[in-house]
Design an enzyme around this catalytic site. Structure first.
Site, PDB file in Angstrom:
ATOM      1  CG  ASP A 125     -19.476  13.764 -54.601  1.00  0.00           C
ATOM      2  OD1 ASP A 125     -20.340  12.866 -54.620  1.00  0.00           O
ATOM      3  OD2 ASP A 125     -19.135  14.368 -53.572  1.00  0.00           O
TER       4      ASP A 125
ATOM      5  CG  ASP B  32     -21.366  12.711 -51.483  1.00  0.00           C
ATOM      6  OD1 ASP B  32     -21.717  13.872 -51.737  1.00  0.00           O
ATOM      7  OD2 ASP B  32     -20.167  12.377 -51.308  1.00  0.00           O
TER       8      ASP B  32
ATOM      9  CG  HIS C 196     -16.495  12.193 -50.833  1.00  0.00           C
ATOM     10  ND1 HIS C 196     -17.087  13.175 -51.590  1.00  0.00           N
ATOM     11  CD2 HIS C 196     -15.232  12.045 -51.302  1.00  0.00           C
ATOM     12  CE1 HIS C 196     -16.212  13.628 -52.486  1.00  0.00           C
ATOM     13  NE2 HIS C 196     -15.079  12.951 -52.336  1.00  0.00           N
TER      14      HIS C 196
ATOM     15  CG  HIS D 182     -18.367  14.218 -45.030  1.00  0.00           C
ATOM     16  ND1 HIS D 182     -18.178  12.863 -45.199  1.00  0.00           N
ATOM     17  CD2 HIS D 182     -18.181  14.775 -46.265  1.00  0.00           C
ATOM     18  CE1 HIS D 182     -17.904  12.621 -46.478  1.00  0.00           C
ATOM     19  NE2 HIS D 182     -17.909  13.752 -47.141  1.00  0.00           N
TER      20      HIS D 182
HETATM   21 ZN    ZN Z   1     -19.024  13.958 -51.576  1.00  0.00          ZN
END
Ligand code: ZN
Length: 379
Positions: free
Chosen positions: A271, A183, A185, A146
Site C-alpha cells: 500500500d 506496509d 501503515h 495491526h
Molecule cells: Zn497497510
C-alpha cells in the site's frame, strides 16, 4: 536486478482458497454503507488484490517455480502466545457479521479463516526453519500487523507475523529475529508484541500519521531491555522510490547488520504503491524489488537465507500483482521477464529523495547505533 546466488534457492508459497473468502461486508471504501449517502459497494480490503497476485503467478507459470506449503489452522495455544484468552474467545464466538474494533470486520467463517491465516504463516516459518525451503512467501488473508493482544484493528484479526516469531522462538529455539514492516501503515501490533524484547528487532517504515493515527513516531524506541530494538521511520506523504531506497541504505540494512538476525520476517504490504487508495506514497515495482533484494541479501549474510515474507495490505487490485511479482523475483533470484504495465509512475517527478524526507531518515539513522547487538557471541 535480482540477486543470483550460486546455491539453489527454493521459495515456498502458502495460500488457500479460503483466504479469499474472508468477507468484510458491503462498504464504501472502509465505511459501512448507510443507505443514505454511502452507496453499498466492495470493502477496500477485498480479496481481489491478493487473488490477482496469485492469478498472475499462475497465469504466467511463475507459480511452477515455487514450492507449495499447505497451511494449517493456528491452535488456541499458539494464538495465546500473544493474544488474550477473552479476545480469542470473543472472535470465536462471533456468528455472522460483526465489527470487532477500529476498522475491523468479520463475516461468516472469519474466525476459521483468520486462524488459517495465522497458521499459514506458522507453516511457512516451519518450512523455512526445517530447511524444506530456503525462504517463503505467505499469501495469507486477513492481514495481521495491526492486531493487538486484546483487539482487532485495521482489517487485522490475529497478529500473523508476531505469532510466527513467537513460534520460531518457542518451537525452534531461534535466538534473534528481525521483523521489517514495509506496509505503508504502522505495524503497531508487531511493535507492541516485542516492545520490551531485545531479541526481536522491529522496524516499521510507514506514512507518518496515516494509521493508526497517533502511533509509529520516531520516539517509540522500545522499553526496558527492548530499548533500541524498535525503529519507526514515519515518512512524509508523497515519499517515493528515492526515500525508500535511502531508508534501506541508511536505516534498515545497517540496523539488521548490527543486530545479526537468525531469521527475518517481512510484513509485506503493497500500500506504499503509487496507485494505492489507502495511502499517499509513490512506490513502484522497482521499489519493492529494491527493498526485497536488500532483505534477501542480509538474510544470506546472517540468517542462512532464512526469510519469511508475509502479505499484509495493498489495495490496488491491478498494481499489487506486479509489485508482488517483483518480491517473488527477489526471493527466488529468478527474473520473470514480465514488465510492469503500470510502471509509468516510476518516472513521476518527486520520486527522488526530497529534503524533508531526508530529515526524517537522518533522525531514524541516528538510532542504528542503539540497536542491541548479539553481545559479542560468535555466530
Ligand atoms: Zn497497510
Amino acid at each position: 536486478m535480482p540477486i543470483v546466488h550460486d546455491d539453489v534457492r527454493t521459495t515456498g508459497i502458502v495460500t488457500h482458497e479460503r483466504y479469499y473468502w474472508h468477507d468484510n461486508g458491503s462498504a464504501a471504501g472502509t465505511r459501512r454503507s448507510d443507505g443514505v449517502v454511502l452507496q453499498p459497494g466492495e470493502h477496500v480490503e477485498s480479496p481481489e488484490s491478493k487473488r490477482r497476485l496469485h492469478g498472475l503467478l499462475a497465469a504466467t507459470g511463475y507459480l511452477d517455480r515455487l514450492t507449495p506449503i499447505a497451511p494449517r489452522p493456528a491452535t488456541r495455544a499458539e494464538l495465546l502466545r500473544f493474544h488474550t484468552d477473552p479476545y480469542v474467545a470473543s472472535v470465536a464466538a462471533v456468528e455472522g457479521w460483526a465489527a470487532l474494533g477500529t476498522s475491523a470486520f468479520v463475516g461468516p467463517g472469519s474466525y476459521d479463516i483468520a486462524i488459517l491465516s495465522a497458521g499459514g504463516v506458522l507453516a511457512a516459518t516451519d518450512a523455512v526453519l526445517t530447511g524444506a525451503v530456503t525462504n517463503a512467501y505467505a499469501l495469507v488473508r486477513p492481514p495481521g500487523h495491526h492486531a493487538e493482544a486484546d483487539r482487532a484493528m485495521g482489517f487485522c484479526i490475529f497478529a500473523n507475523v508476531a505469532l510466527a516469531a513467537m513460534h520460531a522462538v518457542a518451537e525452534h529455539g531461534v535466538g534473534r529475529i528481525a521483523i521489517v514492516d514495509w506496509d505503508v501503515h504502522h505495524g503497531n501490533g508487531t511493535q507492541a508484541a516485542f516492545y520490551a524484547d531485545p531479541d526481536v528487532l522491529t522496524v516499521s517504515i510507514h506514512q507518518d500519521g496515516r494509521f493508526p493515527r497517533w502511533t509509529g513516531q520516531l520516539g517509540e524506541r522500545g522499553e526496558g531491555a527492548g530499548v533500541g530494538a524498535n525503529i519507526n521511520v514515519p515518512l512524509p506523504p508523497g515519499s517515493g522510490h528515492g526515500a525508500y531506497v535511502e531508508v534501506f541504505e541508511r536505516v534498515v540494512v545497517p540496523a539488521l547488520r548490527r543486530f545479526r538476525p537468525d531469521l527475518i520476517f517481512v510484513a509485506c504490504g503493497y500500500d506504499a504503491g503509487a496507485y494505492d487508495p489507502m495511502a499517499h506514497m509513490m512506490a513502484h515495482t522497482g521499489t519493492y524489488r529494491a527493498m526485497a533484494d536488500a532483505v534477501v541479501e542480509v538474510a544470506a549474510e546472517f540468517a542462512s537465507d532464512r526469510l519469511v515474507v508475509v502479505h499484509e495490505g495493498g489495495y490496488s487490485s491491478f498494481h499489487v500483482p506486479f509489485c508482488g511479482l517483483a518480491v517473488f523475483e527477489s526471493l527466488t533470484g529468478e527474473p520473470s521477464g514480465i514488465a510492469d504495465p503500470f510502471n509509468e509512475v516510476a518516472g513521476l517527478p518527486y520520486q527522488d529523495l526530497q529534503p524533508h524526507q531526508a530529515a526524517v531518515i537522518d533522525a531514524a539513522a541516528a538510532f542504528v547505533d542503539d540497536v542491541p547487538t548479539s553481545r559479542g557471541e560468535s555466530r
